[in-house]
Design an enzyme around this catalytic site. Structure first.
Site, PDB file in Angstrom:
ATOM      1  N   THR A 391       0.849  -1.198   0.000  1.00  0.00           N
ATOM      2  CA  THR A 391       0.000   0.000   0.000  1.00  0.00           C
ATOM      3  C   THR A 391       0.881   1.243   0.000  1.00  0.00           C
ATOM      4  OG1 THR A 391      -1.693  -1.140   1.250  1.00  0.00           O
ATOM      5  CG2 THR A 391      -1.874   1.220   1.257  1.00  0.00           C
ATOM      6  N   GLU A 411      -3.585  -4.071  -2.152  1.00  0.00           N
ATOM      7  CA  GLU A 411      -3.524  -5.050  -1.052  1.00  0.00           C
ATOM      8  C   GLU A 411      -2.121  -5.631  -0.907  1.00  0.00           C
ATOM      9  OE1 GLU A 411      -3.957  -6.258   2.095  1.00  0.00           O
ATOM     10  OE2 GLU A 411      -3.700  -8.244   1.241  1.00  0.00           O
ATOM     11  N   GLU A 430      -7.804  -7.509  -3.052  1.00  0.00           N
ATOM     12  CA  GLU A 430      -8.443  -6.943  -1.854  1.00  0.00           C
ATOM     13  C   GLU A 430      -9.487  -7.871  -1.225  1.00  0.00           C
ATOM     14  OE1 GLU A 430      -7.236  -4.268   0.359  1.00  0.00           O
ATOM     15  OE2 GLU A 430      -7.003  -3.549  -1.676  1.00  0.00           O
ATOM     16  N   ASP A 433      -9.060  -9.530   2.068  1.00  0.00           N
ATOM     17  CA  ASP A 433      -9.237  -8.803   3.335  1.00  0.00           C
ATOM     18  C   ASP A 433     -10.543  -9.202   4.028  1.00  0.00           C
ATOM     19  OD1 ASP A 433      -6.859  -7.454   3.397  1.00  0.00           O
ATOM     20  OD2 ASP A 433      -7.701  -5.453   3.200  1.00  0.00           O
TER      21      ASP A 433
HETATM   22  N1  GLU Z   1      -5.606  -4.269   2.393  1.00  0.00           N
HETATM   23  C1  GLU Z   1      -5.116  -3.442   3.446  1.00  0.00           C
HETATM   24  C2  GLU Z   1      -6.226  -2.680   4.105  1.00  0.00           C
HETATM   25  O1  GLU Z   1      -7.098  -2.220   3.438  1.00  0.00           O
HETATM   26  C3  GLU Z   1      -4.194  -2.434   2.933  1.00  0.00           C
HETATM   27  C4  GLU Z   1      -3.071  -3.067   2.285  1.00  0.00           C
HETATM   28  C5  GLU Z   1      -1.920  -3.116   3.162  1.00  0.00           C
HETATM   29  O2  GLU Z   1      -1.391  -2.082   3.516  1.00  0.00           O
HETATM   30  O3  GLU Z   1      -1.562  -4.221   3.482  1.00  0.00           O
HETATM   31  O4  GLU Z   1      -6.220  -2.500   5.272  1.00  0.00           O
END
Ligand code: GLU
Length: 576
Positions: A391, A411, A430, A433
């Site tokens: 990110t 992600e 994503e 998540d």
């Molecule tokens: N998928 C993570 C989130 O939305 C962000 C990605 C990351 O920094 O790992 O929290």
């Protein structure tokens, strides 16, 4: 540059490119001055933002320009194949707005999409497939930001990124190592291998990398706008790329995608007003709850180790609640008001032993503190997964005092690993998540947005901007933002020191995550006296970027001084 006879818009685009080519001051992670300011993890992205500000663009225009450029230079962290959360302060109206452009589950999703024969599928296998790809939100988010709050067109703000993608940029060590770490995943997808591997191996540092396909994708957005992404040829290419790799997404999923303007999470901490990201990001709520717990201590009067012990314990308790209750608000009635209530924080604070670390904490009961009649959901906490620094976070201000704090992502490092053939951008993963199985508020469902941790934040004091902060790093984003605020406000560090200090991430797991070289330090030993202990696999945590609005009217942009290959801070007019 022979721009004289060209139409006005071409002149503008050419001069942006020209200003990017001008010799600029050396890259630095801290810069103070007047006018606009920017901090990102990429030199080219910070230059793009400054170029747009110098063209008369505002903070929103410059943020999109920087983000688009990060999509070229940091393609494994972010891009138009992903999504994000943008917090905007509009100085003239004194309003804070958030734009949720989180990736969304396709209509084919059900709560069992990640189960096979009743068991959770292998996480990494799901990541490296079309199953993990959510409908990307980035382009829609940029469109809403520019259309509502910007002053420039896609064509104008994408020009610097198109220039970098077409002319190329020098691959650095961080970039090359990230490809190396993902060689197996990238080798699965021919368009990805063609772009980032040479004979199956990572492109080495020092290579000049061009991405003409991404330049083409950006040009199509520049001429066709948001529709060029969500319908037509590019949309079909996305659908084909996902569905030929075990995914199930449709053109309707893409054309139905909407960004959401949401009311920010507002909380207070020791005289600051903090505005953060609401659900479906858990970031704003979790940071606010932890700070509410910490507010009950006179941290300034304590030795550092005692204060840091309390920071870790507050974070643990906030994470227990975050894991239990928070998810997409359009699907789950999360008890946000209760979790943000100061009396609830006082109840949670009673569980902290100031001299002894606790074991994993159960979620609390925020419902008696909830001022509405929402239906309680009391699911099991989910398990922790390892978090990297994937990110990206960037922050920009302009001469009129507008501010953008923006975290966006695909992600995991390299997302799903699928580059859309012909368009040069990676698709997100994503959807991983979501919790793979329930009962949990964050199970997959059609049209739902997975819970995020992204925590772009803007803080005010006495009604005036004080600082902005944010970071990448999965769930460690919350602790990085929390710890940086704690370092700055409570430990009295300067913002560069607050950003560069060793990061400790306690997320209610079995051990606190730390960075290399922390274990064995005097700071670690002092905390161990209270029973704190550390994970065995230290890794760099986060890559923060901040702005500080100084009392003398200058602004200080702050990026990482050593993490992620050192960041880039710039101001329009340097104070020195
Ligand atoms: N998928 C993570 C989130 O939305 C962000 C990605 C990351 O920094 O790992 O929290």
């Amino acid at each position: 540059m022979t721009t004289l006879l060209r139409p006005a818009r071409t002149v503008l685009v050419s001069s942006i490119i020209l200003s990017l080519a001008l010799p600029a001051a050396a890259k630095t992670p801290v810069a103070t001055g007047t006018g606009g300011a920017v901090a990102t993890i990429s030199e080219q992205a910070s230059l793009a933002a400054i170029a747009i500000l110098n063209q008369g663009g505002n903070a929103v225009d410059a943020a999109v320009a920087a983000a688009a450029t990060l999509g070229v230079t940091d393609p494994f962290s972010c891009g138009i194949g992903g999504g994000g959360f943008m917090v905007i302060y509009l100085a003239k109206d004194k309003r804070v707005i958030t734009i949720d452009h989180r990736e969304t589950a396709p209509a084919s999703f059900t709560p069992t999409v990640f189960l096979k024969d009743g068991k959770e599928m292998d996480f990494d296998t799901v990541v490296a497939s079309g199953r993990s790809v959510g409908v990307p939100g980035t382009v829609r988010g940029w469109h809403e930001a520019l259309d509502r709050y910007g002053s420039m067109s896609f064509k104008q703000v994408l020009a610097p990124a198109i220039d970098v993608a077409s002319k190329g940029f020098k691959v650095n060590d961080t970039f090359s190592h990230l490809v190396q770490d993902n060689e197996t995943k990238f080798a699965l997808f021919p368009a990805t291998a063609a772009l980032y591997l040479r004979n199956g191996k990572a492109i080495p540092a020092g290579t000049t990398l061009r991405n003409p396909d991404l330049a083409k994708a950006y040009r199509e957005l520049a001429s066709g706008g948001v529709k060029a992404f969500y319908s037509g040829k590019m949309a079909r290419a996305i659908v084909d790329a996902v569905n030929s790799n075990s995914g199930s997404i449709t053109l309707a999923d893409l054309s139905n995608y909407e960004a959401r303007l949401r009311q920010p999470v507002h909380s207070t901490y020791r005289g600051y007003d903090l505005y953060g990201m609401p659900l479906p990001s858990s970031g704003g709520v979790a940071v606010a709850e932890a700070l509410n717990i910490l507010e009950g201590y006179d941290l300034k009067s304590l030795p550092r180790a005692k204060a840091e012990h309390l920071y870790l314990e507050a974070s643990r308790l906030a994470f227990a609640d975050r894991n239990a209750y928070l998810a997409d608000p359009e699907f789950v009635d999360a008890p946000v008001a209760g979790l943000l209530n100061k009396d609830y924080a006082a109840r949670r604070r009673e569980l902290i032993n100031p001299t002894q670390a606790s074991a994993q904490a159960p979620a609390g009961d925020p419902y008696p503190f909830q001022n509405d009649m929402s239906v309680p959901l009391r699911p099991n906490a989910n398990k922790l997964i390892a978090e990297g620094a994937h990110t990206t976070h960037l922050t920009v201000s302009d001469k009129d005092g507008n501010i953008v704090s923006y975290t966006y992502t695909i992600e995991a490092w390299g997302g799903s690993g699928i580059v859309v053939p012909g368009y040069g951008f990676l698709l997100n993963n994503e959807m991983t998540d979501f919790d793979f199985s329930g009962p949990a508020p964050n199970v997959p469902e059609a049209g739902k947005r997975p819970r995020s941790s992204m925590s772009p934040t803007i803080a005010f004091k006495d009604g005036k901007p004080a600082f902005s902060i944010g970071s990448p790093g999965g769930a460690t984003i919350i602790t990085t933002v929390l710890q940086t605020i704690f370092n700055y406000v409570d430990l009295g560090m300067s913002m560069p020191d607050a950003v560069n200090a060793p990061r400790l991430s306690e997320r209610n797991g079995m051990a606190t995550d730390v960075e290399p070289n922390f274990t064995g330090s005097a700071q670690a030993q002092a905390l161990e006296k209270a029973g704190q202990h550390w994970s065995k696999t230290p890794e760099e945590i986060g890559a923060a970027n901040a702005l500080v609005f100084n009392p003398d009217g200058t602004v200080t942009a702050v990026s990482e001084g050593h993490r992620h290959g050192v960041g880039s801070a710039r101001v329009q007019k340097s104070a020195h």
